[in-house]
Design an enzyme around this catalytic site. Structure first.
Site, PDB file in Angstrom:
ATOM      1  N   ASP A 146      -5.239  -1.156  -3.839  1.00 40.36           N
ATOM      2  CA  ASP A 146      -4.055  -1.787  -4.418  1.00 40.36           C
ATOM      3  C   ASP A 146      -4.418  -2.782  -5.519  1.00 40.36           C
ATOM      4  O   ASP A 146      -5.588  -3.121  -5.721  1.00 40.36           O
ATOM      5  CB  ASP A 146      -3.204  -2.460  -3.323  1.00 40.36           C
ATOM      6  CG  ASP A 146      -4.050  -3.196  -2.290  1.00 40.36           C
ATOM      7  OD1 ASP A 146      -5.223  -3.487  -2.576  1.00 40.36           O
ATOM      8  OD2 ASP A 146      -3.530  -3.465  -1.195  1.00 40.36           O
TER       9      ASP A 146
ATOM     10  N   ASN B   5       1.193  -9.025   9.490  1.00 45.85           N
ATOM     11  CA  ASN B   5       2.436  -8.322   9.837  1.00 45.85           C
ATOM     12  C   ASN B   5       2.210  -6.815  10.021  1.00 45.85           C
ATOM     13  O   ASN B   5       3.157  -6.050  10.069  1.00 45.85           O
ATOM     14  CB  ASN B   5       3.498  -8.569   8.752  1.00 45.85           C
ATOM     15  CG  ASN B   5       3.063  -8.027   7.390  1.00 45.85           C
ATOM     16  OD1 ASN B   5       1.975  -7.460   7.245  1.00 45.85           O
ATOM     17  ND2 ASN B   5       3.917  -8.178   6.390  1.00 45.85           N
TER      18      ASN B   5
ATOM     19  N   GLU C  77       4.199  -2.522   3.375  1.00 45.25           N
ATOM     20  CA  GLU C  77       4.765  -3.567   4.212  1.00 45.25           C
ATOM     21  C   GLU C  77       5.719  -2.949   5.234  1.00 45.25           C
ATOM     22  O   GLU C  77       6.266  -1.857   5.006  1.00 45.25           O
ATOM     23  CB  GLU C  77       5.558  -4.557   3.333  1.00 45.25           C
ATOM     24  CG  GLU C  77       4.728  -5.249   2.251  1.00 45.25           C
ATOM     25  CD  GLU C  77       3.910  -6.418   2.779  1.00 45.25           C
ATOM     26  OE1 GLU C  77       3.666  -6.506   4.000  1.00 45.25           O
ATOM     27  OE2 GLU C  77       3.496  -7.255   1.957  1.00 45.25           O
TER      28      GLU C  77
HETATM   29  C1  F6R Z   1      -6.361  -5.561   0.330  1.00 40.18           C
HETATM   30  C2  F6R Z   1      -5.243  -5.047   1.129  1.00 40.18           C
HETATM   31  C3  F6R Z   1      -4.607  -5.863   2.186  1.00 40.18           C
HETATM   32  C4  F6R Z   1      -5.597  -6.655   3.042  1.00 40.18           C
HETATM   33  C5  F6R Z   1      -4.868  -7.456   4.106  1.00 40.18           C
HETATM   34  C6  F6R Z   1      -5.823  -8.368   4.846  1.00 40.18           C
HETATM   35  O1  F6R Z   1      -6.788  -4.614  -0.622  1.00 40.18           O
HETATM   36  O2  F6R Z   1      -4.832  -3.965   0.882  1.00 40.18           O
HETATM   37  O3  F6R Z   1      -3.855  -5.020   3.009  1.00 40.18           O
HETATM   38  O4  F6R Z   1      -6.504  -5.772   3.638  1.00 40.18           O
HETATM   39  O5  F6R Z   1      -3.859  -8.217   3.531  1.00 40.18           O
HETATM   40  O6  F6R Z   1      -6.300  -9.331   3.959  1.00 40.18           O
HETATM   41  P1  F6R Z   1      -7.442 -10.349   4.358  1.00 40.18           P
HETATM   42  O7  F6R Z   1      -8.692  -9.541   4.510  1.00 40.18           O
HETATM   43  O8  F6R Z   1      -7.550 -11.298   3.201  1.00 40.18           O
HETATM   44  O9  F6R Z   1      -7.029 -10.979   5.640  1.00 40.18           O
END
Ligand code: F6R
Length: 240
Positions: free
Chosen positions: A67, A136, A143
């Protein structure tokens, strides 16, 4: 889904790096799906060490990131392109032209999404997809919602995700509210998936991933339909 519970963050990173390096050793021209965020930084550090010591060769590896914020320029320090260059690509012998991150400046996000999926397909599909998990239950920027979009697409971030990501910005108002993300369909096409989760603040999300039935209100539960998923967490995340 196989679950590997590690003592701590370092051991989790070590286990993930072992799996990723095995993939590259067995198939030097592997296509990797990569994630940003705090969770995989330790894994990337280990992969850099393995590359620097001459153990691991990235020269034929291709990568696709999950992403990118939208809109954002690639040289913005908050962009996921910048993150990947800083935390992995600039430190290993990967050909930067073989690394893809969704284009945060794409004039037409719908076309960018379709092109991105076509590029993954043309590369032969993703051999190993690395994932983190949102508090979440989000996977990439898929999401919780009434419906999930299968392919790579533009999406709005939830308040919870904006709040969680604001720690990396000067203020919450600077966090972009939109992103381009691979869809759950694109992610589930990967041949193997490795999800990392560490720390108490991921306990609830991790438990729900294990316990909940498949539901769009928890995108991580879709991983249950995939035949080759490894979840690697630390004890704090597992025990809460
Ligand atoms: C990042 C992504 C997000 C993260 C998730 C956890 O490329 O796609 O889904 O994997 O938000 O983020 P952290 O590792 O910062 O807790």
């Amino acid at each position: 889904m196989r679950v590997i519970v590690c003592k701590d963050y370092n051991q989790m990173s070590e286990e993930a790096a072992k799996i990723i390096s095995s993939q590259i050793i067995l198939k030097p021209n592997s296509v990797l799906g990569l994630a940003t965020g705090t969770t995989p930084i330790g894994t990337y550090k280990r992969l850099i060490e393995m590359n620097k010591s001459g153990y691991l060769d990235f020269s034929k590896v291709k990568s696709f990131n999950l992403d990118e914020y939208y809109p954002i320029k690639p040289d913005n320090v908050q962009s996921y392109r910048y993150f990947m260059n800083e935390n992995l690509f600039n430190h290993v012998n990967i050909d930067i032209n073989n690394t893809r991150v969704p284009n945060g400046m794409a004039p037409d996000p719908v076309k960018e999404g379709a092109d991105y999926d076509a590029q993954i397909e043309a590369a032969g599909g993703i051999d190993l997809q690395l994932l983190g998990i949102g508090r979440n239950g989000h996977i990439a920027f898929n999401e919780p919602d009434e419906a999930l979009i299968s392919g790579t697409h533009a999406t709005s971030l939830t308040e919870d995700t904006i709040e969680a990501n604001s720690r990396l910005f000067n203020s919450i108002d600077e966090v972009p509210t939109k992103a381009l993300t691979m869809g759950m369909g694109s992610i589930l096409k990967s041949k193997m998936i490795v999800l990392l989760a560490n720390g108490k603040n991921k306990h609830n999300a991790f438990k729900k991933l294990l316990d909940e039935e498949i539901t769009t209100s928890n995108p991580s539960t879709f991983l249950k339909v995939h035949p080759n998923v490894v979840l690697i967490c630390d004890e704090e995340c597992y025990n809460g």
